[in-house]
Write a protein that holds these residues in place. Structure first.
Motif, PDB file in Angstrom:
ATOM      1  N   MET A 262      36.248  41.146  43.467  1.00  0.00           N
ATOM      2  CA  MET A 262      36.475  41.883  42.232  1.00  0.00           C
ATOM      3  C   MET A 262      36.159  40.984  41.048  1.00  0.00           C
ATOM      4  O   MET A 262      36.499  39.800  41.061  1.00  0.00           O
ATOM      5  CB  MET A 262      37.940  42.355  42.126  1.00  0.00           C
ATOM      6  CG  MET A 262      38.344  43.385  43.148  1.00  0.00           C
ATOM      7  SD  MET A 262      40.152  43.646  43.235  1.00  0.00           S
ATOM      8  CE  MET A 262      40.586  43.981  41.529  1.00  0.00           C
ATOM      9  N   LEU A 263      35.511  41.562  40.038  1.00  0.00           N
ATOM     10  CA  LEU A 263      35.160  40.813  38.836  1.00  0.00           C
ATOM     11  C   LEU A 263      35.675  41.553  37.614  1.00  0.00           C
ATOM     12  O   LEU A 263      35.202  42.648  37.292  1.00  0.00           O
ATOM     13  CB  LEU A 263      33.628  40.660  38.735  1.00  0.00           C
ATOM     14  CG  LEU A 263      33.108  40.074  37.412  1.00  0.00           C
ATOM     15  CD1 LEU A 263      33.542  38.614  37.257  1.00  0.00           C
ATOM     16  CD2 LEU A 263      31.585  40.199  37.335  1.00  0.00           C
ATOM     17  N   ARG A 264      36.644  40.968  36.922  1.00  0.00           N
ATOM     18  CA  ARG A 264      37.114  41.557  35.674  1.00  0.00           C
ATOM     19  C   ARG A 264      36.025  41.432  34.614  1.00  0.00           C
ATOM     20  O   ARG A 264      35.487  40.352  34.388  1.00  0.00           O
ATOM     21  CB  ARG A 264      38.356  40.833  35.175  1.00  0.00           C
ATOM     22  CG  ARG A 264      39.673  41.460  35.545  1.00  0.00           C
ATOM     23  CD  ARG A 264      40.098  42.600  34.655  1.00  0.00           C
ATOM     24  NE  ARG A 264      40.340  42.194  33.300  1.00  0.00           N
ATOM     25  CZ  ARG A 264      41.437  41.577  32.878  1.00  0.00           C
ATOM     26  NH1 ARG A 264      42.411  41.261  33.723  1.00  0.00           N
ATOM     27  NH2 ARG A 264      41.579  41.262  31.608  1.00  0.00           N
ATOM     28  N   VAL A 265      35.734  42.554  33.939  1.00  0.00           N
ATOM     29  CA  VAL A 265      34.676  42.568  32.919  1.00  0.00           C
ATOM     30  C   VAL A 265      35.204  43.059  31.574  1.00  0.00           C
ATOM     31  O   VAL A 265      34.428  43.353  30.676  1.00  0.00           O
ATOM     32  CB  VAL A 265      33.484  43.432  33.365  1.00  0.00           C
ATOM     33  CG1 VAL A 265      32.786  42.816  34.574  1.00  0.00           C
ATOM     34  CG2 VAL A 265      33.919  44.868  33.664  1.00  0.00           C
ATOM     35  N   THR A 266      36.514  43.149  31.423  1.00  0.00           N
ATOM     36  CA  THR A 266      37.130  43.550  30.166  1.00  0.00           C
ATOM     37  C   THR A 266      38.249  42.575  29.819  1.00  0.00           C
ATOM     38  O   THR A 266      38.780  41.882  30.690  1.00  0.00           O
ATOM     39  CB  THR A 266      37.759  44.951  30.261  1.00  0.00           C
ATOM     40  OG1 THR A 266      38.879  44.889  31.154  1.00  0.00           O
ATOM     41  CG2 THR A 266      36.760  45.990  30.746  1.00  0.00           C
ATOM     42  N   PRO A 267      38.657  42.555  28.533  1.00  0.00           N
ATOM     43  CA  PRO A 267      39.923  41.885  28.203  1.00  0.00           C
ATOM     44  C   PRO A 267      41.080  42.663  28.817  1.00  0.00           C
ATOM     45  O   PRO A 267      40.877  43.676  29.494  1.00  0.00           O
ATOM     46  CB  PRO A 267      39.961  41.953  26.661  1.00  0.00           C
ATOM     47  CG  PRO A 267      38.607  42.388  26.223  1.00  0.00           C
ATOM     48  CD  PRO A 267      37.992  43.143  27.364  1.00  0.00           C
ATOM     49  N   ASP A 268      42.319  42.221  28.565  1.00  0.00           N
ATOM     50  CA  ASP A 268      43.472  42.998  29.008  1.00  0.00           C
ATOM     51  C   ASP A 268      43.406  44.388  28.367  1.00  0.00           C
ATOM     52  O   ASP A 268      43.203  44.518  27.160  1.00  0.00           O
ATOM     53  CB  ASP A 268      44.773  42.314  28.582  1.00  0.00           C
ATOM     54  CG  ASP A 268      45.050  41.046  29.369  1.00  0.00           C
ATOM     55  OD1 ASP A 268      44.311  40.761  30.326  1.00  0.00           O
ATOM     56  OD2 ASP A 268      46.002  40.321  29.010  1.00  0.00           O
TER      57      ASP A 268
END
Length: 487
Positions: A262-268
């Motif tokens: 999984m790759l986070r692509v947004t801020p919180d």
């Protein structure tokens, strides 16, 4: 007699040679037919994460309560990962007579003689093992949050790297510090002992029974991403590997990113329109990069009760930014207030109904992992209905990130095809703050005008034959389509 002996010897040698060739051929064939190991997370992972509801201050009573509700209400719909976010190792100062924190990040961390983090005696006096064991008893998988690097306190103590002749000060990069959490130093992967440290940490996680790792402050550091991937590979236990956070993601590091799942692509992402807008921007940038075993993650689902460990103090309206509150503290207008992790104070999610429909539809069509963030024991029926909707789950678990097929006058149409067959889902999003009246054609939906379709309006709960809509501000129409069989 000699002739017979020689004959037997020759025959024996020939027999061994034939058997040897046969064995080699069998082994070779076995190697050719051996199937490669299937990568984990073949569909977008689904679960719960404690950050939106408890910040970095989850305690064992709340953890157990959420776990039991998770098993009862979410597991039957395919949710499986129960994830404890940051702070589980912090010996927090508390507000007198309460479990509420009196500091944003714990100054004192619990770690062992090898610099490996241990459960907080403040918030988890019985350790994490009872929670992990209960999670597995319920047929669920346990996840935990880790920060990149090694505790700064362990470097100051110069703890030994387990199983080596090296020490914390040999591997730490003291110039590499997270901007928003100063508890750790980065690890210099070029140094002897660096990989061994990560191996020892992941081995501890595997021994505990961890099934999912959310690794924070990691996305900008490809060498540490790969080092942790190697550590997971050597530990001998299947562990889903999630990269976070995602506000500065360099597409040039995609090879390193794909060592994770999984790759986070947004801020919180929180319960406000700006978060939805950030998800749409990320969707445009990353569409088509997903594949089974690697998912584009747009952060958690902030539905339900949020920030339960941050009650609103006196003198605060509740709608101020952290900067505004900090200025009031500096000017002496507020006292005894600690700006805690997360956004805002204890509240019910402030999304409107239309924003909630848009949010969950976006997550379905984009194949983003579904990680619920709100408190489960107090979860309202409408939020539960959305996150367990069968069409939302079917679309999301189809595992295809939808593409933008129409963009005009603040209306976006995103389309996700089923992996097999001429069917799929369509989202018609009103990205404006005013009502939109639309009359669309099959062509504008990128459907074949020579075919007949069965089209179902999911949120409207009815079959449709035309596409005339009044869409509320920040609202959505969610359609499911399939071709009708020829008579």
């Amino acid at each position: 007699m000699n002739l017979n002996y020689k004959s037997i010897l020759v025959l024996s040698i020939l027999l061994c040679f034939v058997l040897g060739v046969s064995c080699v051929q069998t082994n070779s064939k076995s190697q050719e037919t051996k199937q490669p190991l299937v990568k984990l997370a073949q569909t977008p992972p689904m679960g719960w994460n404690s950050f939106d509801s408890y910040g970095v201050y989850l305690h064992e009573e709340a953890a157990m309560a959420n776990l039991e509700v998770f098993a009862r209400k979410l597991k039957p719909h395919g949710y499986e990962y129960f994830v404890i976010d940051a702070g589980w190792f912090g010996e927090f100062k508390l507000q007198e007579g309460t479990l509420y924190p009196a500091e944003k990040h714990a100054e004192i961390l619990n770690f062992n003689e090898f610099g490996l983090l241990q459960p907080s005696k403040t918030y988890f006096p019985n350790g994490l093992q009872p929670i992990i064991d209960r999670c597995h008893e319920l047929g669920l998988k346990f996840g935990i949050h880790l920060m990149r690097g090694i505790p700064r306190a362990a470097v100051e103590a110069n703890t030994k790297v387990k199983g080596t002749k090296y020490f914390a000060q040999d591997i730490a990069d003291t110039t590499s510090i997270c901007e928003w959490n100063h508890q750790n130093y980065g690890v210099d992967m070029s140094k002897p002992g660096a990989q061994d440290f990560y191996n020892s940490l992941i081995n501890q996680m595997a021994d505990w029974g961890v099934d999912f790792l959310k690794y924070d402050d990691l996305v900008p550091f490809p060498e540490e991403i790969k080092g942790i991937a190697k550590a997971i590979e050597q530990c001998g236990k299947p562990i889903v590997y999630s990269l976070s956070p995602g506000n500065h993601v360099d597409p040039n590091h995609l090879v390193a990113f794909k060592t994770a799942h999984m790759l986070r692509v947004t801020p919180d992402i929180w319960d406000e329109q700006v978060g939805i807008d950030q998800c749409f921007l990320a969707w445009r940038k990353w569409q088509g990069k997903e594949e089974p075993g690697f998912w584009i993650d747009m952060d958690m689902i902030p539905f339900g009760q949020l920030q339960l460990m941050s009650p609103k103090p006196e003198g605060v309206n509740g709608d101020e930014t952290k900067i505004e509150v900090a200025n009031k503290i500096k000017l002496g207008e507020l006292s005894n207030i600690e700006l805690l992790a997360g956004k805002g104070w204890t509240r019910q999610s402030e999304f409107t109904i239309d924003q909630m429909y848009t949010f969950i539809t976006l997550r379905a069509l984009s194949a983003s992992p579904l990680m619920m963030g709100g408190d489960l024991p107090t979860l309202d029926d409408f939020s539960l209905k959305l996150i367990t909707n069968k069409d939302i789950l079917e679309c999301n678990q189809n595992g295809v990130m939808g593409t933008l097929v129409y963009d005009h006058d603040s209306v976006e149409i995103w389309k996700t095809r089923k992996r097999e067959g001429d069917s799929g889902w369509i989202g018609i999003f009103n990205r404006s703050t005013s009502l939109k009246s639309l009359s669309l054609s099959l062509d504008e939906l990128q459907l074949d005008i020579t075919k007949q379709y069965f089209i179902y309006d999911i949120w409207g709960g009815k079959e449709v034959n035309s596409f005339d809509y009044d869409i509320n501000p920040n609202g959505v129409v969610f359609l499911k389509y399939s071709t009708k069989e020829n008579d």
